[in-house]
Design a protein around this motif. Sequence first.
Motif, PDB file in Angstrom:
ATOM      1  N   GLU A  92       0.861  -1.148  -0.022  1.00  0.00           N
ATOM      2  CA  GLU A  92       0.216  -0.017   0.125  1.00  0.00           C
ATOM      3  C   GLU A  92       0.853   1.215  -0.124  1.00  0.00           C
ATOM      4  OE1 GLU A  92      -3.670  -0.448   2.745  1.00  0.00           O
ATOM      5  OE2 GLU A  92      -2.123  -1.698   3.708  1.00  0.00           O
ATOM      6  N   HIS A  93       0.732   2.012  -0.862  1.00  0.00           N
ATOM      7  CA  HIS A  93       1.395   3.447  -1.020  1.00  0.00           C
ATOM      8  C   HIS A  93       0.365   4.498  -0.749  1.00  0.00           C
ATOM      9  CE1 HIS A  93       4.423   6.337  -2.010  1.00  0.00           C
ATOM     10  NE2 HIS A  93       3.473   6.783  -2.967  1.00  0.00           N
ATOM     11  N   ILE A  94       0.676   5.389   0.095  1.00  0.00           N
ATOM     12  CA  ILE A  94      -0.159   6.640   0.601  1.00  0.00           C
ATOM     13  C   ILE A  94       0.890   7.798   0.417  1.00  0.00           C
ATOM     14  CG2 ILE A  94      -1.047   7.808   2.634  1.00  0.00           C
ATOM     15  CD1 ILE A  94      -2.332   5.068   1.739  1.00  0.00           C
ATOM     16  N   LYS A  95       0.243   8.614  -0.702  1.00  0.00           N
ATOM     17  CA  LYS A  95       0.735   9.734  -0.941  1.00  0.00           C
ATOM     18  C   LYS A  95       0.738  10.953   0.213  1.00  0.00           C
ATOM     19  CE  LYS A  95       0.120   9.566  -5.997  1.00  0.00           C
ATOM     20  NZ  LYS A  95      -0.431  10.034  -7.297  1.00  0.00           N
ATOM     21  N   ILE A  99      -2.377  12.437   3.914  1.00  0.00           N
ATOM     22  CA  ILE A  99      -2.180  12.189   5.320  1.00  0.00           C
ATOM     23  C   ILE A  99      -2.622  13.793   5.768  1.00  0.00           C
ATOM     24  CG2 ILE A  99      -0.445  12.151   6.926  1.00  0.00           C
ATOM     25  CD1 ILE A  99       1.334  10.489   5.075  1.00  0.00           C
ATOM     26  N   VAL A 100      -3.596  13.467   6.771  1.00  0.00           N
ATOM     27  CA  VAL A 100      -4.123  14.642   7.533  1.00  0.00           C
ATOM     28  C   VAL A 100      -3.037  15.275   8.623  1.00  0.00           C
ATOM     29  CG1 VAL A 100      -6.059  15.719   8.905  1.00  0.00           C
ATOM     30  CG2 VAL A 100      -6.276  13.951   6.831  1.00  0.00           C
ATOM     31  N   TRP A 101      -2.783  14.178   9.494  1.00  0.00           N
ATOM     32  CA  TRP A 101      -1.784  14.604  10.714  1.00  0.00           C
ATOM     33  C   TRP A 101      -0.963  13.401  11.103  1.00  0.00           C
ATOM     34  CZ3 TRP A 101      -3.303  11.759  14.826  1.00  0.00           C
ATOM     35  CH2 TRP A 101      -4.199  11.305  14.954  1.00  0.00           C
ATOM     36  N   TYR A 102      -0.340  13.699  11.980  1.00  0.00           N
ATOM     37  CA  TYR A 102       0.554  12.461  12.440  1.00  0.00           C
ATOM     38  C   TYR A 102       1.041  12.879  14.007  1.00  0.00           C
ATOM     39  CZ  TYR A 102       5.056  15.364  12.225  1.00  0.00           C
ATOM     40  OH  TYR A 102       5.982  16.068  12.416  1.00  0.00           O
ATOM     41  N   THR A 103       1.162  11.700  14.836  1.00  0.00           N
ATOM     42  CA  THR A 103       1.589  12.179  16.228  1.00  0.00           C
ATOM     43  C   THR A 103       2.580  11.148  16.572  1.00  0.00           C
ATOM     44  OG1 THR A 103      -0.659  12.656  16.991  1.00  0.00           O
ATOM     45  CG2 THR A 103       0.762  11.625  18.619  1.00  0.00           C
ATOM     46  N   VAL A 104       3.947  11.620  17.320  1.00  0.00           N
ATOM     47  CA  VAL A 104       4.879  10.766  17.667  1.00  0.00           C
ATOM     48  C   VAL A 104       4.622  10.825  19.367  1.00  0.00           C
ATOM     49  CG1 VAL A 104       7.362  10.457  17.836  1.00  0.00           C
ATOM     50  CG2 VAL A 104       6.177  11.418  15.769  1.00  0.00           C
ATOM     51  N   ASP A 105       4.428   9.439  19.808  1.00  0.00           N
ATOM     52  CA  ASP A 105       4.416   9.570  21.250  1.00  0.00           C
ATOM     53  C   ASP A 105       4.929   8.165  21.741  1.00  0.00           C
ATOM     54  OD1 ASP A 105       3.710  10.278  23.946  1.00  0.00           O
ATOM     55  OD2 ASP A 105       1.528  10.661  23.441  1.00  0.00           O
ATOM     56  N   HIS A 106       4.724   7.936  23.063  1.00  0.00           N
ATOM     57  CA  HIS A 106       5.118   6.488  23.467  1.00  0.00           C
ATOM     58  C   HIS A 106       3.868   5.971  24.411  1.00  0.00           C
ATOM     59  CE1 HIS A 106       6.263   8.934  26.866  1.00  0.00           C
ATOM     60  NE2 HIS A 106       6.147   7.869  27.664  1.00  0.00           N
ATOM     61  N   ILE A 120      -0.534   7.801  12.224  1.00  0.00           N
ATOM     62  CA  ILE A 120      -0.798   8.579  10.807  1.00  0.00           C
ATOM     63  C   ILE A 120      -2.258   8.508  10.796  1.00  0.00           C
ATOM     64  CG2 ILE A 120      -0.171   8.798   8.368  1.00  0.00           C
ATOM     65  CD1 ILE A 120       2.511   7.657   9.145  1.00  0.00           C
ATOM     66  N   LYS A 121      -2.957   9.639  10.514  1.00  0.00           N
ATOM     67  CA  LYS A 121      -4.263   9.820  10.269  1.00  0.00           C
ATOM     68  C   LYS A 121      -4.285  10.357   8.679  1.00  0.00           C
ATOM     69  CE  LYS A 121      -8.653   9.694  11.107  1.00  0.00           C
ATOM     70  NZ  LYS A 121      -9.501  10.003  10.047  1.00  0.00           N
ATOM     71  N   GLY A 122      -5.088   9.751   7.864  1.00  0.00           N
ATOM     72  CA  GLY A 122      -5.287   9.922   6.438  1.00  0.00           C
ATOM     73  C   GLY A 122      -6.694  10.195   6.293  1.00  0.00           C
ATOM     74  N   LYS A 123      -6.809  10.457   4.909  1.00  0.00           N
ATOM     75  CA  LYS A 123      -8.363  10.629   4.315  1.00  0.00           C
ATOM     76  C   LYS A 123      -8.261  10.053   2.768  1.00  0.00           C
ATOM     77  CE  LYS A 123      -6.953  15.002   2.531  1.00  0.00           C
ATOM     78  NZ  LYS A 123      -7.335  16.680   2.420  1.00  0.00           N
TER      79      LYS A 123
END
Length: 249
Positions: A92-95, A99-106, A120-123
């Motif tokens: 799967e390839h996502i351009k 992608i709407v937003w991303y979060t880096v956490d633990h 990663i949240k997309g539409k």
Amino acid sequence: MRQESSAYQRMGLVSGGVLLELFVSTQLGLWVMLVGVLLGLPVLVNVILLVGSIAAVLYICSAEILYSVDDSGLTRSIRPTVLKSTRLSRREHIKWERIVWYTVDHDRNRSWQAYPYLLIKGKEPPFRWKIAGKNMQDAAFDQFVESVIQCIPLTSLPRSGTPTPHPQAHPDNPSSASSPTAMPVIQSRRGFYRTKWAKGLAVLFLTADLLLIGGVLTGGIALSATSTYRLIAVLLPGTAYVLYRTFRN
């Protein structure tokens, strides 16, 4: 400037997530345990059947997942390790535009081991990828996340106010990276535990625990042995963890 591609590989499940396989394995385990109960098998045997069924399904659905990133977007390649089916193997390839937003956490897993993750949240259509590292010392994961952030394209806001593509900063021209009008197309979001919702939830959990403990101490609430165990082993540690994550800063 064109960014070099970077990749990160780890073991996962054929769906790319965990909820589907966990639901199927749990349902199967409950049915197997029900059959054991109807046959009059000992409790210990039924528990072993439940846990064994869940573990067997998760093992059968295991897969190698390779994430890669370049200037065009993110790619996820899934290759099953047990179910040798071409239908389950996919790429799967996502351009970046999706992608709407991303979060880096633990977070922590069920073994209470801390691990980092990239959410990663997309539409078009909506999707959510959670790329988890093996542990907090996973240097390969940290390098991959850094590559993802560096590959995110930039936009510039001209006087007309219409966003236009902005080239990636060149190492020989650092002024392009410090331009006040340049900003990433995809914005970073704070992790859940850093939001006001998490603080409100932590206060709610703490209040509920205090009321429950107060009711038990005053005799207004009677708990069974199982409920007491859940209070001590699950609810109180869970509340303490939420409080720690939300108010430690």
